[in-house]
Scaffold this motif. Structure first.
Motif, PDB file in Angstrom:
ATOM      1  N   LEU A  15       0.824  -1.209   0.000  1.00  0.00           N
ATOM      2  CA  LEU A  15       0.000   0.000   0.000  1.00  0.00           C
ATOM      3  C   LEU A  15       0.856   1.255   0.000  1.00  0.00           C
ATOM      4  CD1 LEU A  15      -2.700  -1.238   2.513  1.00  0.00           C
ATOM      5  CD2 LEU A  15      -3.235  -0.314   0.239  1.00  0.00           C
ATOM      6  N   ALA A  16       1.966   1.231   0.737  1.00  0.00           N
ATOM      7  CA  ALA A  16       2.858   2.388   0.790  1.00  0.00           C
ATOM      8  C   ALA A  16       3.582   2.591  -0.539  1.00  0.00           C
ATOM      9  CB  ALA A  16       3.864   2.207   1.923  1.00  0.00           C
ATOM     10  N   ARG A  17       3.901   1.480  -1.203  1.00  0.00           N
ATOM     11  CA  ARG A  17       4.662   1.569  -2.453  1.00  0.00           C
ATOM     12  C   ARG A  17       3.796   1.972  -3.636  1.00  0.00           C
ATOM     13  NH1 ARG A  17       6.628  -3.956  -4.969  1.00  0.00           N
ATOM     14  NH2 ARG A  17       4.479  -3.825  -5.770  1.00  0.00           N
ATOM     15  N   ASP A  18       2.580   1.412  -3.711  1.00  0.00           N
ATOM     16  CA  ASP A  18       1.729   1.581  -4.893  1.00  0.00           C
ATOM     17  C   ASP A  18       0.400   2.206  -4.502  1.00  0.00           C
ATOM     18  OD1 ASP A  18       3.674   0.233  -6.437  1.00  0.00           O
ATOM     19  OD2 ASP A  18       2.838  -1.711  -5.848  1.00  0.00           O
ATOM     20  N   ARG A  19       0.157   3.412  -4.991  1.00  0.00           N
ATOM     21  CA  ARG A  19      -1.053   4.137  -4.601  1.00  0.00           C
ATOM     22  C   ARG A  19      -2.301   3.610  -5.309  1.00  0.00           C
ATOM     23  NH1 ARG A  19      -0.667   8.477  -1.679  1.00  0.00           N
ATOM     24  NH2 ARG A  19      -2.611   9.325  -2.536  1.00  0.00           N
ATOM     25  N   ASP A  20      -2.136   2.703  -6.254  1.00  0.00           N
ATOM     26  CA  ASP A  20      -3.305   2.175  -6.945  1.00  0.00           C
ATOM     27  C   ASP A  20      -3.832   0.888  -6.317  1.00  0.00           C
ATOM     28  OD1 ASP A  20      -1.197   0.561  -7.652  1.00  0.00           O
ATOM     29  OD2 ASP A  20      -1.517   0.683  -9.820  1.00  0.00           O
ATOM     30  N   ILE A  21      -3.233   0.444  -5.214  1.00  0.00           N
ATOM     31  CA  ILE A  21      -3.692  -0.770  -4.537  1.00  0.00           C
ATOM     32  C   ILE A  21      -4.834  -0.431  -3.578  1.00  0.00           C
ATOM     33  CG2 ILE A  21      -3.048  -2.471  -2.773  1.00  0.00           C
ATOM     34  CD1 ILE A  21      -0.421  -2.836  -4.159  1.00  0.00           C
ATOM     35  N   LEU A  22      -5.881  -1.247  -3.602  1.00  0.00           N
ATOM     36  CA  LEU A  22      -7.021  -1.105  -2.703  1.00  0.00           C
ATOM     37  C   LEU A  22      -7.190  -2.407  -1.921  1.00  0.00           C
ATOM     38  CD1 LEU A  22      -9.619   0.409  -5.236  1.00  0.00           C
ATOM     39  CD2 LEU A  22      -8.074   1.680  -3.709  1.00  0.00           C
ATOM     40  N   VAL A  23      -7.470  -2.285  -0.639  1.00  0.00           N
ATOM     41  CA  VAL A  23      -7.734  -3.442   0.219  1.00  0.00           C
ATOM     42  C   VAL A  23      -9.135  -3.272   0.804  1.00  0.00           C
ATOM     43  CG1 VAL A  23      -7.053  -4.684   2.319  1.00  0.00           C
ATOM     44  CG2 VAL A  23      -5.292  -3.778   0.774  1.00  0.00           C
ATOM     45  N   PHE A  24     -10.006  -4.258   0.593  1.00  0.00           N
ATOM     46  CA  PHE A  24     -11.376  -4.102   1.077  1.00  0.00           C
ATOM     47  C   PHE A  24     -12.026  -5.460   1.288  1.00  0.00           C
ATOM     48  CE2 PHE A  24     -11.213  -3.695  -3.537  1.00  0.00           C
ATOM     49  CZ  PHE A  24     -12.179  -4.588  -3.973  1.00  0.00           C
ATOM     50  N   GLY A  25     -13.133  -5.449   2.052  1.00  0.00           N
ATOM     51  CA  GLY A  25     -13.874  -6.664   2.360  1.00  0.00           C
ATOM     52  C   GLY A  25     -14.683  -6.478   3.627  1.00  0.00           C
ATOM     53  N   GLU A  26     -15.262  -7.567   4.096  1.00  0.00           N
ATOM     54  CA  GLU A  26     -16.082  -7.514   5.299  1.00  0.00           C
ATOM     55  C   GLU A  26     -15.190  -7.344   6.538  1.00  0.00           C
ATOM     56  OE1 GLU A  26     -18.320 -11.109   5.321  1.00  0.00           O
ATOM     57  OE2 GLU A  26     -19.178 -10.762   3.333  1.00  0.00           O
ATOM     58  N   ASP A  27     -15.330  -6.248   7.230  1.00  0.00           N
ATOM     59  CA  ASP A  27     -14.637  -5.994   8.506  1.00  0.00           C
ATOM     60  C   ASP A  27     -13.137  -5.781   8.385  1.00  0.00           C
ATOM     61  OD1 ASP A  27     -17.038  -6.301   9.987  1.00  0.00           O
ATOM     62  OD2 ASP A  27     -16.810  -8.471   9.935  1.00  0.00           O
ATOM     63  N   VAL A  28     -12.599  -5.584   7.168  1.00  0.00           N
ATOM     64  CA  VAL A  28     -11.146  -5.449   7.049  1.00  0.00           C
ATOM     65  C   VAL A  28     -10.660  -4.065   7.484  1.00  0.00           C
ATOM     66  CG1 VAL A  28     -11.115  -7.077   5.125  1.00  0.00           C
ATOM     67  CG2 VAL A  28     -11.114  -4.627   4.650  1.00  0.00           C
ATOM     68  N   GLY A  33     -10.154  -6.995  10.394  1.00  0.00           N
ATOM     69  CA  GLY A  33     -10.330  -8.397  10.051  1.00  0.00           C
ATOM     70  C   GLY A  33     -10.671  -9.250  11.254  1.00  0.00           C
ATOM     71  N   VAL A  34     -11.306 -10.385  10.997  1.00  0.00           N
ATOM     72  CA  VAL A  34     -11.693 -11.297  12.076  1.00  0.00           C
ATOM     73  C   VAL A  34     -10.474 -11.760  12.862  1.00  0.00           C
ATOM     74  CG1 VAL A  34     -12.757 -13.533  12.593  1.00  0.00           C
ATOM     75  CG2 VAL A  34     -13.741 -12.055  10.828  1.00  0.00           C
TER      76      VAL A  34
END
Length: 369
Positions: A15-28, A33-34
């Motif tokens: 995420l720090a290296r590439d500004r086009d990365i997205l992280v998403f999901g239920e409760d993340v 995260g669980v």
């Protein structure tokens, strides 16, 4: 680091290296995260890049499809393996087919993180302990990664993100829940925690080997890797030379490495934690047969059953005693084969800390180191 910590650390680096990365999901996002795998990422990178979604797997993967088309590299999370089956057509009928049917004009790269497989203590049931990956392995072109340890998880995740970015690949990154916070191979040894190398990658379709015994090759992946290593250690004390091969990639299978290590011993036992029907071991045995391997083979798998709650899970899952019994039976019932030296140079990693039993050096037999 544990596997969970290594994945968290690597996601932060990416995420720090590439500004086009997205992280998403239920409760993340807010919850992390669980199992805490995405903890702190939303705070560091903001809610536009790390965010919670609806509790709907079709929406999660549909968002990833659109994000990939828009030029992002999405890393969606499916909270449990069984949940991905609710939206499998988003992978099978959409993500994996876009480049194929558009003749390469369009692509929707993604790395789908999936918490899965079984062996959770005191927790489970139909939707939270699932050991079925056959539907994922049946989709042409999809990469299926299944790390078993922290340093491999970090390096393989980095490789999957590169494959998505450069080649537009659709990757499924299967994270064994029961190994998330595991530190020890045996009690108190810390052997299953490792510092991830920030520059390391693992080539797609390459396995990892432990030991160089000449009596038996134990083929395994994910949860069965530490189980197989403990079995190999016990067999080694009885003078049996064992090597353990962690496949790491379930699609494409590391066939070259599999054949190298199968031919080195002439005996192969597959410790497969998936269900007997539609198991990963089906394709492993087929690969050996297709290549003309004429040594002894056997497999042990989990039962064709959903995973029940609590201690009852042990009645249907692959266990360490099952692996050891099958190994001793194979050694006893098959004559000692003549190992065939590997002809191809294999870059599999062979940590010297594991050496199971006898190892031949010329005309001598030494203890493994």
């Amino acid at each position: 680091m544990t596997m969970a910590q290594a994945i968290n650390h690597t996601l932060g680096e990416l995420l720090a290296r590439d500004r086009d990365i997205l992280v998403f999901g239920e409760d993340v996002g807010r919850k992390g995260g669980v199992y805490g795998v995405t903890k702190g990422l939303r705070k560091r990178f903001g809610s536009r890049r790390v965010f919670d979604t609806l509790l709907d797997e079709q929406s999660i993967l549909g968002t990833a499809l659109g994000a990939g088309l828009a030029g992002f590299v999405p890393i969606p999370e499916i909270q449990y393996l069984a949940y991905i089956h609710n939206a499998i057509d988003q992978i099978r009928g959409e993500a994996a087919t876009l480049q194929y049917f558009s003749q390469g004009r369009y692509r929707n790269p993604m790395v789908v993180r999936v918490a899965g497989l079984a062996y959770q203590k005191g927790f489970g049931g139909h939707f939270h302990n699932d050991n079925s990956v056959a539907a994922l392995r049946d989709i042409p072109g999809v990469i299926l990664a299944a790390p078993s340890r922290a340093d491999d998880a970090a390096a393989m995740l980095r490789t999957c993100v590169s494959a998505a970015r450069v080649d537009g690949r659709v990757c499924i990154f299967l994270e064994p829940i029961a190994l998330y916070h595991t530190r020890d191979l045996t009690h108190g040894d810390g052997a299953w925690a490792a510092p991830p190398d920030p520059s390391a990658h693992v080539e797609i379709g390459r396995a990892r080997a432990y030991g160089d015994g000449e009596d038996l090759t134990l083929v395994c992946f994910a949860n069965s890797v530490p189980m197989s290593l403990r079995v190999a250690d016990r067999l080694g004390r009885d003078g049996v030379g064992v090597r353990v091969l962690d496949l790491r990639w379930l699609a494409p299978l590391p066939v070259e490495d599999l054949l190298d290590h199968a031919r080195a011993t002439g005996r192969v036992l597959i410790a497969d934690e998936t269900r007997h029907g539609g198991a990963v071991s089906d394709s492993i045995l087929a690969a050996l047969t297709d290549a003309g391997f004429n040594g002894a083979t056997a497999r042990v798998t989990s039962t064709d059953s959903f995973v029940p709650l609590g201690p009852a899970a042990e009645s249907v899952l692959l266990t360490e005693p099952m692996i050891e019994t099958a190994a001793r039976t194979l050694l006893k019932t098959s004559p000692r084969p003549h190992p065939v030296e590997a002809t191809s140079e294999s870059p599999t990693q062979r940590p010297r800390r594991f050496g199971f039993g006898r190892r031949r050096r010329g005309n001598t037999v030494e203890n493994g180191s």
